[in-house]
Write a protein that holds these residues in place. Structure first.
Motif, short mmCIF file in Angstrom:
data_model
loop_
_atom_site.label_atom_id
_atom_site.label_comp_id
_atom_site.label_asym_id
_atom_site.label_seq_id
_atom_site.Cartn_x
_atom_site.Cartn_y
_atom_site.Cartn_z
N GLN A 24 0.58 -1.05 0.07
CA GLN A 24 0.08 0.09 0.07
C GLN A 24 0.91 1.13 0.08
O GLN A 24 0.67 2.25 -0.78
CB GLN A 24 -0.90 0.03 1.19
CG GLN A 24 -1.89 1.29 1.27
CD GLN A 24 -2.94 1.07 2.46
OE1 GLN A 24 -3.14 0.35 3.10
NE2 GLN A 24 -3.65 2.35 2.57
N SER A 39 -2.94 6.78 -6.30
CA SER A 39 -4.31 6.62 -5.76
C SER A 39 -5.34 7.25 -6.81
O SER A 39 -6.28 6.95 -6.53
CB SER A 39 -4.49 7.17 -4.44
OG SER A 39 -4.03 8.65 -4.46
N GLU A 68 0.57 3.95 -3.11
CA GLU A 68 -0.13 5.12 -2.89
C GLU A 68 1.00 6.31 -2.75
O GLU A 68 1.02 7.66 -3.16
CB GLU A 68 -0.99 5.03 -1.55
CG GLU A 68 -2.06 3.99 -1.72
CD GLU A 68 -2.98 4.09 -0.77
OE1 GLU A 68 -2.86 4.92 0.17
OE2 GLU A 68 -3.99 3.65 -0.70
#
Length: 258
Positions: free
Chosen positions: A244, A254, A248
């Protein structure tokens, strides 16, 4: 030195293709972790893995362009995460240059002291050379004392331009896709598109990494599970964070990059 007005010297530097400069510049890039020291974009397509601190975890990154596969090795936890982009999708890597903070008139490029050299991406390198308030001095070594200041380099215009046929001009670590001639083409780039088609060059466009049709994150693996001191749940938690954080914060996908 910075407060004194300096004359502009039309200095032409040569020797950038010399094996001695190539060896020197490669050593500076390795010292700087293949990372631009201004914008911090890094290029994981090197002979050595690139170190990246992700949260409290030490990770090492590598990008294999011909397979469009990104590999993250998590130190201490001894496992890897494989991020595979589907056919036709690529990560744009920054071109790394080695910038001279000072030019020595009576030295070859590769004889410049290491502390006068720094790794910059090509975009930041061009930007630095365009700034009127940052003089890049030209000096001459003086065996009897301090180096003699001769002047400063000529400014170069800074005109960043996105070339859709050149991956190196995209924002570093952007995910781009090969254009299927004629689909999804921005009308503002029609001239560039036609030129690319005539020259038989591939055309690339930005793509959102969170599109499930673009990227596949494979199951991580321990190099030797028998000796790993962490439980599968602990490893899974670290893997989830690393993935993640990479998607991101490092790639910043994102949302679609504009």
């Amino acid at each position: 030195m910075a407060k004194e007005p300096m004359s502009i010297v039309d200095e032409i530097q040569t020797g950038y293709n010399d094996p001695r400069w190539i060896e020197k510049s490669n050593s500076i890039k390795a010292r700087d972790n293949y990372t631009c020291q201004l914008c911090h974009a890094f290029n994981p397509m090197q002979e050595r893995l690139v170190f990246v601190q992700q949260g409290k975890y030490e990770t090492y990154h590598q990008y294999i362009a011909d397979r469009s596969s990104y590999i993250i090795y998590v130190k201490d936890y001894d496992f890897t995460v494989n991020i595979d982009f589907y056919s036709g999708y690529h990560l744009a890597m920054p071109r790394l240059n080695v910038h001279h903070k000072v030019y020595f008139r009576n030295k070859m490029l590769w004889d410049c002291p290491d502390d006068c050299l720094v790794t910059l991406c090509e975009n930041c390198h061009h930007y630095i050379h365009s700034l009127s308030d940052i003089a890049i001095p030209i000096v001459e070594d003086n065996s009897a004392g301090p180096a003699i200041l001769i002047g400063k380099t000529q400014l170069k215009p800074y005109k960043p331009k996105l070339d859709h046929t050149d991956l190196g001009t995209f924002e570093p670590l952007s995910l781009v896709k090969e254009n299927r001639w004629g689909f999804g083409l921005n009308a503002n780039n029609k001239d560039d598109y036609n030129r690319a088609k005539e020259e038989n060059k591939k055309w690339y466009e930005y793509q959102d990494i969170l599109d499930n049709h673009v990227v596949h994150i494979s199951y991580f693996k321990c190099f030797d599970p028998r000796w790993n001191k962490y439980t599968p749940d602990e490893i899974q938690k670290v893997a989830d964070f690393v993935i993640q954080e990479f998607v991101e914060n490092i790639l910043g996908f994102s949302k679609i990059k504009q």
